[in-house]
Scaffold this motif. Structure first.
Motif, PDB file in Angstrom:
ATOM      1  N   HIS A  32      11.962 -10.796 -52.891  1.00  0.00           N
ATOM      2  CA  HIS A  32      12.116 -10.699 -51.440  1.00  0.00           C
ATOM      3  C   HIS A  32      10.813 -11.126 -50.769  1.00  0.00           C
ATOM      4  CE1 HIS A  32      14.085  -9.027 -47.818  1.00  0.00           C
ATOM      5  NE2 HIS A  32      12.881  -8.606 -47.459  1.00  0.00           N
ATOM      6  N   ASP A  61       8.930 -11.658 -47.232  1.00  0.00           N
ATOM      7  CA  ASP A  61       8.949 -11.308 -45.812  1.00  0.00           C
ATOM      8  C   ASP A  61       8.067 -12.261 -45.021  1.00  0.00           C
ATOM      9  OD1 ASP A  61      10.612  -8.904 -45.621  1.00  0.00           O
ATOM     10  OD2 ASP A  61       9.115  -8.019 -46.947  1.00  0.00           O
ATOM     11  N   HIS A  85      13.296 -13.516 -46.030  1.00  0.00           N
ATOM     12  CA  HIS A  85      13.640 -12.742 -44.832  1.00  0.00           C
ATOM     13  C   HIS A  85      12.759 -13.230 -43.681  1.00  0.00           C
ATOM     14  CE1 HIS A  85      13.626  -8.414 -42.913  1.00  0.00           C
ATOM     15  NE2 HIS A  85      14.214  -9.296 -42.130  1.00  0.00           N
ATOM     16  N   MET A 121      11.390 -13.226 -40.158  1.00  0.00           N
ATOM     17  CA  MET A 121      11.204 -12.428 -38.935  1.00  0.00           C
ATOM     18  C   MET A 121      10.374 -13.292 -38.007  1.00  0.00           C
ATOM     19  SD  MET A 121      10.557  -8.851 -40.946  1.00  0.00           S
ATOM     20  CE  MET A 121      10.288  -9.691 -42.498  1.00  0.00           C
ATOM     21  N   ASP A 175      16.840  -2.739 -46.516  1.00  0.00           N
ATOM     22  CA  ASP A 175      15.416  -3.091 -46.537  1.00  0.00           C
ATOM     23  C   ASP A 175      14.621  -2.140 -45.652  1.00  0.00           C
ATOM     24  OD1 ASP A 175      12.976  -4.405 -46.625  1.00  0.00           O
ATOM     25  OD2 ASP A 175      13.648  -6.182 -45.523  1.00  0.00           O
TER      26      ASP A 175
HETATM   27 ZN    ZN Z   1      12.250  -7.732 -45.647  1.00  0.00          ZN
END
Ligand code: ZN
Ligand code: DX5
Length: 220
Positions: free
Chosen positions: A35, A37, A68, A70, A177
């Motif tokens: 994962h 970020d 992921h 953001m 998450d």
């Molecule tokens: Zn995340």
């Protein structure tokens, strides 16, 4: 029927000075996904890594890169993350003006599509898109930082989402998450989650024994 659980360790809790080694260690420890970020200091109040870093990590493992995003606006960066080696690209609906268009952009790159819901974001935001995506990422903390406290109120939303997916007979993964530990991971699974993200628990519990921590999160 028991659903196989996948574990997606978040490298946000890794040692950034040796990120490549950390990713290799996670693979050896039995991680299913990695994962990653990505934060822009605008959509969330923190900055992390971009496509160049992902590109450098890509040759080190065959594990699925669960990216992921953001970042906002998200569309301009989809192709860069795809080219860098992302396998799943997850975005937040608030980070785009046109959810369908963003889904299309990711599909055009032959990548799996995820949409993430912040703790207060409602299922209504994405319900018309569920038949076009592969994954819903339920945030159980406000996005931005690792090591925060799990928000149990998101479990109701998770259950509701699972019901909707079952009613529509859609095979969409549900990933959770934020603040996941050895206790609350079982609550998440009971609510319908089949992919567990974890940073702090995997990197810090049991003196950082990645293998042990991944195993416990899978079993509990
Ligand atoms: Zn995340
Ligand atoms: C938060 C990130 C999470 C976070 C998880 O914005 O999306 O992936 O790193 O870390 P823990 O497990 O420490 O909450």
């Amino acid at each position: 029927m028991t659903v196989p659980i996948k574990i997606s360790p978040s490298i946000l809790s890794a040692d950034f000075s040796k990120l490549g080694d950390e990713v290799v260690s996670l693979e050896k420890a039995g991680a299913d996904y990695i994962h990653i970020d990505v934060m822009d200091g605008h959509f969330v109040p923190n900055l992390t890594i971009g496509p160049e870093v992902i590109k450098k990590l890509r040759p080190l493992t065959k594990k699925i890169f669960d990216v992921h995003l953001m970042i906002s606006p998200v569309d301009n960066f989809i192709n860069d993350f795809a080219a860098a080696g992302a396998d799943i690209i997850t975005f937040h609906p608030e980070a785009t003006e046109d959810i369908s268009k963003t889904i299309e952009l990711i599909r055009k790159q032959n990548k799996k599509v995820g949409i993430s819901l912040k703790p207060k974001s409602k299922i209504d935001l994405i319900k018309d898109h569920l038949d076009k995506i592969d994954l819903v990422l339920i945030m159980s903390v406000e996005p931005g930082f690792g090591g925060q406290k799990f928000m149990p109120e998101v479990l109701e939303k998770t259950k509701k989402l699972k019901e909707i997916l079952n009613e529509k007979k859609l095979k969409v993964d549900i990933e959770i998450d934020g603040g996941i530990n050895f206790e609350n991971c079982s609550l998440a699974k009971a609510a319908g989650v089949n992919i567990i993200v974890s940073g702090s628990t995997i990197f810090k519990e049991n003196k950082g024994d990645l293998k042990k921590n991944i195993e416990i999160l899978r079993k509990n």
